[in-house]
Enzyme design. Structure first.
Site, short mmCIF file in Angstrom:
data_model
loop_
_atom_site.label_atom_id
_atom_site.label_comp_id
_atom_site.label_asym_id
_atom_site.label_seq_id
_atom_site.Cartn_x
_atom_site.Cartn_y
_atom_site.Cartn_z
N ILE A 37 0.82 -1.20 0.00
CA ILE A 37 0.00 0.00 0.00
C ILE A 37 0.86 1.26 0.00
O ILE A 37 1.70 1.43 0.88
CB ILE A 37 -0.93 -0.01 1.23
CG1 ILE A 37 -1.89 -1.19 1.08
CG2 ILE A 37 -1.70 1.30 1.34
CD1 ILE A 37 -2.73 -1.44 2.29
N GLU B 218 1.35 4.35 1.14
CA GLU B 218 0.78 5.24 2.16
C GLU B 218 0.86 6.72 1.77
O GLU B 218 0.01 7.52 2.14
CB GLU B 218 1.48 5.04 3.51
CG GLU B 218 1.07 3.79 4.25
CD GLU B 218 1.84 2.56 3.78
OE1 GLU B 218 2.66 2.69 2.85
OE2 GLU B 218 1.62 1.47 4.34
N ASP C 183 -19.42 26.10 -27.70
CA ASP C 183 -20.40 27.04 -28.23
C ASP C 183 -19.73 27.91 -29.27
O ASP C 183 -18.55 28.18 -29.19
CB ASP C 183 -20.83 27.99 -27.09
CG ASP C 183 -22.04 27.48 -26.36
OD1 ASP C 183 -22.69 26.56 -26.90
OD2 ASP C 183 -22.33 28.00 -25.28
N ASP D 18 -23.67 27.86 -21.21
CA ASP D 18 -23.93 29.05 -20.41
C ASP D 18 -25.36 29.12 -19.84
O ASP D 18 -25.56 29.56 -18.74
CB ASP D 18 -23.61 30.32 -21.20
CG ASP D 18 -24.22 30.30 -22.59
OD1 ASP D 18 -25.20 29.56 -22.79
OD2 ASP D 18 -23.73 31.01 -23.48
N ASP E 150 -28.56 24.41 -20.49
CA ASP E 150 -27.34 23.68 -20.83
C ASP E 150 -26.90 22.79 -19.67
O ASP E 150 -26.07 21.92 -19.83
CB ASP E 150 -26.18 24.65 -21.12
CG ASP E 150 -26.34 25.33 -22.46
OD1 ASP E 150 -27.01 24.75 -23.33
OD2 ASP E 150 -25.80 26.44 -22.64
N GLU F 233 10.15 -3.54 -2.07
CA GLU F 233 9.93 -4.09 -0.73
C GLU F 233 9.33 -5.48 -0.78
O GLU F 233 9.76 -6.39 -0.05
CB GLU F 233 9.00 -3.16 0.06
CG GLU F 233 9.65 -1.84 0.45
CD GLU F 233 8.62 -0.76 0.79
OE1 GLU F 233 9.03 0.34 1.18
OE2 GLU F 233 7.40 -1.02 0.65
N ASN G 87 7.85 4.28 2.95
CA ASN G 87 6.76 4.67 2.05
C ASN G 87 6.28 6.09 2.30
O ASN G 87 5.83 6.75 1.38
CB ASN G 87 5.57 3.71 2.22
CG ASN G 87 5.85 2.35 1.61
OD1 ASN G 87 6.97 2.10 1.16
ND2 ASN G 87 4.86 1.49 1.61
N THR H 275 10.49 8.81 3.56
CA THR H 275 11.49 8.91 2.49
C THR H 275 10.80 9.23 1.17
O THR H 275 11.11 10.21 0.50
CB THR H 275 12.27 7.59 2.37
OG1 THR H 275 12.65 7.17 3.67
CG2 THR H 275 13.49 7.78 1.52
#
Ligand code: ADP
Ligand code: MG
Length: 894
Positions: free
Chosen positions: A276, A278, A320, A627, A631, A696, A721, A724
Site C-alpha cells: 500500500i 501510504e 459554443d 452558459d 445547458d 519491498e 513509504n 522517504t
C-alpha cells in the site's frame, strides 16, 4: 392570494417575518458541497486501502509489537489530517467564490402593529413567504413571487429558460394550473432579472422550493464519476487483489517450506503494509491543489478538484460558437431589400457608418424598401445601445442580434424613440431558440402594424407576399428562389442572417403564434460576428494536441460552417449536422455519425445532451461548454462541464466542473495543458511509489524463499513509504512542465495511470532494490538489529537514487539538468538528514528498531544502491534505440 399567504399589500411586521424565517428557513439555494471538516476528516478513512492498514495494525498489535501498530495508526491519522486540511481549503475557496453572487432585496415591512409600511433593503436570504417585494429595473428577483402591481414590468428569465428576451409581466390571474415557467406571466422567479418597469409582488416560495431551486437540486444529485476517481478506484482494487492473492499464496508456500504459522502471519502483514502506497493520497491532493492554483492563474477556475485530471484526458471539446469562438458582437454588413443588395459600413455598436450601394454612399430615405427594412429593424428589436462615458465605448443592453439591428436603423437615419412615440407597442412574441423568430405589434394610423424578425427559412415560410419599390406583390417561386440564393450567399460569407417581414393587423392587446402568417417579406440582413482574438491560434494548438474540437450553435448550417472554416474547426470532407438531422437519427446512428462531424447547427439545448451521450457512447472523454440554465444537463453529463464565467448563468456554472473566467477558448486549451501536466506528474508519482513497493515486496518474498529472517518490519516500511518517499514524491510533483504537453504524441500515450511502460519500469527498478537489499542484509545476519538497520537504510538510499530515475521516461539522468528541479535537490538533503536521525537518534531507534551504522557500512550500502540507476539507464537507452528505429518505420507506413 394575499389572504392565503396571511399577508397584506403593506407587508409583514418584522416579528412575523422573523417567525416565518424560522419556519421556512433561509431563502438560499442548496449548497451540496458544503461539508464540515469533521465530515471530510472521517471520509478520509473510507478507503479499502485504509481498512487494510487498520487490519494490519490490529494484527501487528496482536503479534505483540505495540510500537509498530502505533506507528501505523499514527500514519493513518496523519494522512487523514493532511487530506482533510487540503480538501477543506479547496472547498472554502469555492464557497468564497459563491458568496460573490450574494445579493440584496427590497421588501415592504411594517414598523410595528399598526405602524406604517417601510421599504427595507435586506439580504436575499432573509426574504420569507408572504413578504411584499419591490421590483425595479436592473434588480435580481429574490424569490418566486406573484405580481400584484405592475407598471411596464418585464423580466429576463434567461437564467431559468435560456431565453434572453424580456418577458412582459402583469397582474392578470393565471388561467390554468401547471403552466410552464415561460408562460406564467403573473409570476416572477428567483434568479431572474427585472429588465424594465416597476412592480410589487408577494413572495410565494423561497429557497429550494423555488423553480430555480428545483433545478439546482436535480443537478446536485446526478454527478458522474470522473476518470481519475475511476482510475484510482481501479488501482485500489488491483492493489487489494494483489495483497490478498499474494498473502494467501505466500502463506501456504511459506508453510510448505517449513516456516511457522506465526512467522508467516507476520510476513504477510508486513507485505500488505508494503504494497500500500501510504504517501499517495497526500501527494495526490498536493499535486492537484497546486494544479488548481496554476489553472486559476490561467483563467480556468476548477470547481471539483479531480476535474483537473479529466482535462488531461479530454479528447473532444464541444464548444459554443457565440461568445466563445466569436465575440458575440454583431454588426450588420449587408442588406438585401427590394431585390437589391446594400453594404453597411461601421465597426462594433458605434452608430457611425453609412449605407452603400455598388460602392457609392446612398441616403436610405431615397430607397423605399431599404427604409422599410430599417423601420422594422428599429421597431422589432428591443435591445438598447448605450454610450458609456467611463469606458468611452458603445455597448448594448439586450440581445446582440437585436442590438445590431438597432445600430443599422441608426445608420439609416431612423430614430427608434420617434418611431415608438408614433407607434406605441401593443403586444409581442419574444424570440425563442426553438421558434426562431420574434414578432411585435405596434399601433398604426389604420390599426395595427406587425413586425417580424427571425431565422430566414422560418420567416419565408410564413410569408406570402413581398415588397418591391414600396409595392406589395405576390411571392412567386422565382422570387423565393432568389431570396433563398441570397440567404446562401450571405451565409457562405459567415454572416448570421435574419429576415424581416411585416403585415397589417388589428390593433389588439394580444398576439399569439397563429396570428403570424401571410406576412410580407421585406428584407434579409446579414450580420458579422467576428472571431475572438487569438481563437485561431488556440484552435491550432488544440488540434496539435490531438484534441477534436466541434462547434455547436443555433445558427444556420452554412453560416456556422463558414465561421468554423474561418476559425479552422471545419475541414473539407467533414460534416455538418443540423438539429433536424439529429432528430431523425437513433442514438446508435448518431454515435456513428458524430465521428466525421465538426459542426452542429440549428440545434436546441435538448440536442446538446444527445450529442454528449453520442460521444460518450463512442468511449470518448468529452469536455462541453455551456452558459444557459438549459445547458446544465449536458454540462453535468459531459465528462468535463465547462461553464462560462462572464455570460454564464449561476446554474450553468454550478453544473460545471470548471469555469472559464474570461469565456475564452484559449483558457480551455491552457487548462488542458495543465491537466495533462498533472496527469503526467501523478503517473511519475505512482511509478515512484510503486517501484518502492515492488522493491519491498520482492525483498520480503525473496527472504522467505531463501529462508532468511524478515528483513523489514512494518514500522520501517511505513517510514520508507511515507517519509522517504513522501518528500521525494512531492518534489517530483514540482518537476518543471514538459515542453511537449500539447503534442498529439503525448495525448495518445497517456491513456491509463499504470500502462505497460510504467509496469516494466517498476520491475526494472524493483529487482535491483530487492537483490541489493537482500545481499546487504545477508552480510549482517549475526547482528539482527544491525541487519535490519542496513536493509532499511539500503532501501532508503535506493529511493534517493530512484527519484532521479523517475524524472523522465527516456532522457538519461546524465543529460538532464540536475538542478532544473530545485525542490528535488532540497528534498534529497531533507531525506538524508531524516535517515541520519532514524539511524542515530535513540528515540527513532526504538520506534524503527534501528542501531547506529559505521562509515564502513555506509561505504557498502551506497554503491549497491546505485545499481538501480544503471538498470534504469540501460532500459532508457534501449527504449531510445527502439524508438529511433521504430519512428522511421511508422512514418514510412503512414
Ligand atoms: P445561436 O445564438 O446559437 O446562434 P439561436 O437559436 O439564438 O442560435 O438563433 C438562431 C437563429 O435565429 C439565428 O441564426 C437568427 O437567424 C435568429 N435569431 C437569433 N436571435 C434573434 C433575435 N433576437 N431576434 C430575431 N431573430 C433572431
Ligand atoms: Mg442566441
Amino acid at each position: 392570494m394575499l389572504e392565503a399567504l396571511r399577508t397584506a399589500e403593506t407587508g409583514l411586521t418584522e416579528d412575523e417575518a422573523r417567525r416565518r424565517l424560522q419556519e421556512a428557513g433561509p431563502n438560499t439555494l442548496p449548497e451540496p458541497e458544503v461539508e464540515s471538516y469533521v465530515a471530510i476528516f472521517l471520509r478520509q478513512f473510507k478507503s479499502p486501502l485504509i481498512y487494510i492498514l487498520f487490519a494490519a495494525a490490529l494484527c501487528v498489535y496482536w503479534l505483540g509489537d505495540t510500537a509498530d501498530s502505533l506507528v501505523i495508526l499514527a500514519v493513518l491519522l496523519f494522512n487523514a489530517v493532511v487530506g482533510a486540511i487540503q480538501e477543506g481549503r479547496a472547498q472554502n475557496t469555492l464557497r468564497a467564490l459563491r458568496s460573490f453572487s450574494e445579493t440584496t432585496a427590497t421588501v415592504l415591512r411594517l414598523a410595528g402593529k399598526g405602524g406604517s409600511a417601510e421599504e427595507k433593503i435586506i439580504s436575499d436570504a432573509g426574504v420569507v413567504p408572504g413578504d411584499i417585494i419591490i421590483l425595479r429595473e436592473g434588480e435580481k428577483v429574490p424569490a418566486d413571487a406573484r405580481v400584484i402591481v405592475a407598471r411596464n414590468l418585464a423580466t429576463d428569465e434567461a437564467a431559468l429558460t435560456g431565453e434572453s428576451e424580456p418577458v412582459v409581466k402583469g397582474t392578470a390571474p393565471l388561467l390554468k394550473p401547471d403552466l410552464p415557467v415561460a408562460e406564467q406571466k403573473a409570476m416572477v422567479f428567483k434568479g431572474t432579472h427585472i429588465v424594465a418597469g416597476f412592480g410589487h409582488a408577494v413572495v410565494v416560495a423561497t429557497g429550494s422550493r423555488t423553480e430555480i431551486g428545483a433545478i439546482a437540486r436535480e443537478i446536485s444529485g446526478v454527478k458522474d464519476e470522473i476518470p481519475l476517481q475511476r482510475d484510482i478506484r481501479k488501482l485500489s482494487r488491483v492493489i487489494i487483489g494483489v495483497v490478498v492473492a499474494m498473502s494467501v499464496i505466500l502463506f501456504f508456500i511459506g508453510r510448505a517450506i517449513g516456516h511457522s504459522a506465526q512467522e508467516m502471519f507476520a510476513t504477510v502483514v508486513t507485505l500488505s503494509v508494503s504494497v500500500i502506497p501510504e504517501g499517495l493520497p497526500v501527494v495526490m491532493t498536493i499535486v492537484l491543489a497546486t494544479g488548481v492554483w496554476r489553472m486559476s492563474k490561467r483563467n480556468a477556475l476548477v470547481k471539483r478538484l479531480q476535474a483537473v485530471e479529466a482535462l488531461g484526458q479530454a479528447r473532444v471539446i464541444a464548444t459554443d460558437k457565440t461568445g466563445t469562438i466569436t465575440k458575440n458582437e454583431m454588426v450588420v454588413q449587408r442588406v438585401y431589400a427590394g431585390g437589391e443588395t446594400y453594404d453597411v459600413s461601421g465597426v462594433g455598436y458605434e452608430p457611425e457608418g453609412a449605407v452603400h450601394k455598388d460602392g457609392v454612399r446612398i441616403a436610405a430615405s431615397e430607397h423605399a424598401d431599404l427604409l422599410e427594412a430599417a423601420r422594422i429593424a428599429a421597431l422589432a428589436a428591443s435591445a438598447r445601445i448605450i454610450y458609456s462615458e467611463e469606458e468611452r465605448r458603445w455597448s448594448v443592453a439586450g440581445d446582440p442580434t437585436e442590438a445590431a439591428l438597432q445600430v443599422f436603423a441608426r445608420k439609416a437615419q431612423l430614430s427608434r424613440d420617434e418611431l415608438e412615440a408614433e407607434h406605441p407597442l401593443l403586444a409581442e412574441i419574444p424570440f425563442d431558440s426553438s421558434r426562431k423568430y420574434k414578432a411585435m405589434l405596434h399601433k398604426d394610423k389604420r390599426g395595427g402594424r406587425l413586425s417580424v424578425v427571425g431565422a430566414p427559412e422560418v420567416v419565408l415560410t410564413l410569408s406570402s407576399s413581398v415588397v418591391r419599390a414600396g409595392k406589395k406583390m405576390a411571392l412567386t417561386k422565382a422570387m423565393r428562389e432568389e431570396i433563398e440564393g441570397t440567404i446562401q450567399h450571405f451565409s457562405r460569407q459567415g454572416l448570421r442572417v435574419v429576415a424581416l417581414a411585416r403585415a397589417n393587423a388589428a390593433a389588439t392587446n394580444t398576439l399569439a403564434e397563429n396570428d403570424i402568417h401571410g406576412l410580407t417579406f421585406v428584407a434579409l440582413i446579414g450580420m458579422k460576428d467576428g472571431l475572438r482574438e487569438g481563437v485561431h491560434d488556440a484552435l491550432a494548438q488544440a488540434r496539435d494536441a490531438g484534441l477534436r474540437v466541434v462547434m455547436i450553435t443555433g445558427d444556420h448550417a452554412v453560416t456556422a460552417r463558414a465561421i468554423a472554416q474561418e476559425a479552422g474547426i471545419f475541414k473539407v470532407g467533414e460534416k455538418t449536422l443540423t438539429g433536424d438531422e439529429i432528430d431523425s437519427l437513433s442514438d446508435e446512428e448518431l454515435a456513428r455519425a458524430v465521428e466525421r462531424v465538426s459542426v452542429f447547427a440549428r440545434v436546441t439545448p435538448a440536442h446538446k445532451l444527445r450529442i454528449v451521450s453520442a460521444y460518450k457512447a463512442r468511449g470518448e472523454i468529452i469536455a462541453m461548454t455551456g452558459d444557459g440554465v438549459n445547458d446544465a444537463p449536458s454540462l453535468v453529463a459531459a465528462d468535463l462541464g465547462v461553464g462560462m464565467g462572464k455570460i454564464g448563468t449561476e446554474v450553468a456554472k454550478e453544473a460545471s466542473d470548471i469555469v472559464l473566467l474570461d469565456d475564452n477558448f484559449y483558457s480551455i486549451v491552457a487548462a488542458i495543458e495543465e491537466g495533462r501536466n498533472i496527469y503526467k506528474t501523478i503517473k511519475k508519482v505512482i511509478l515512484y511509489l510503486f517501484s518502492t513497493s515492488v522493491g519491498e515486496v520482492l525483498t520480503i518474498a525473496g527472504a522467505l524463499f531463501v529462508s532468511l529472517p524478515l528483513p523489514l518490519l512494518p514500522a520501517q516500511i511505513i517510514w520508507l513509504n511515507l517519509v522517504t518517499d513522501g518528500f521525494l514524491t512531492i518534489a517530483l510533483g514540482m518537476e518543471p512542465k514538459d515542453q511537449n504537453l500539447l503534442s498529439e504524441e503525448f495525448g495518445k500515450a497517456e491513456r491509463s495511470l499504470v500502462d505497460r511502460l510504467t509496469f516494466t519500469r517498476m520491475v526494472v527498478m524493483g529487482v535491483p532494490m530487492a537483490l541489493g537489499t537482500l545481499f546487504l542484509f545477508s552480510l549482517y545476519l549475526d547482528d539482527m538489529a544491525k541487519a535490519l538497520t542496513v536493509s532499511l537504510t539500503a532501501l532508503a538510499v535506493f529511493q534517493w537514487v530512484n527519484a532521479w530515475n523517475c524524472r523522465s521516461e527516456k532522457e538519461s539522468v546524465f543529460t538532464t539538468n540536475p538542478i532544473s528541479n530545485i525542490y528535488l535537490v532540497a528534498a534529497l538533503f531533507v531525506v538524508i538528514a531524516l535517515q541520519l536521525v532514524a539511524v542515530y537518534n535513540p528515540f527513532a531507534q526504538t520506534l524503527l528498531h534501528t542501531t547506529a551504522l559505521t562509515w564502513f557500512d555506509w561505504l557498502l550500502i551506497v554503491p549497491v544502491a546505485f545499481t538501480v540507476l544503471f538498470a534504469e539507464e540501460a532500459r532508457k537507452w534501449i527504449t531510445r534505440r527502439v524508438d529511433s528505429i521504430a519512428i522511421p518505420g511508422v512514418l514510412a507506413r503512414s
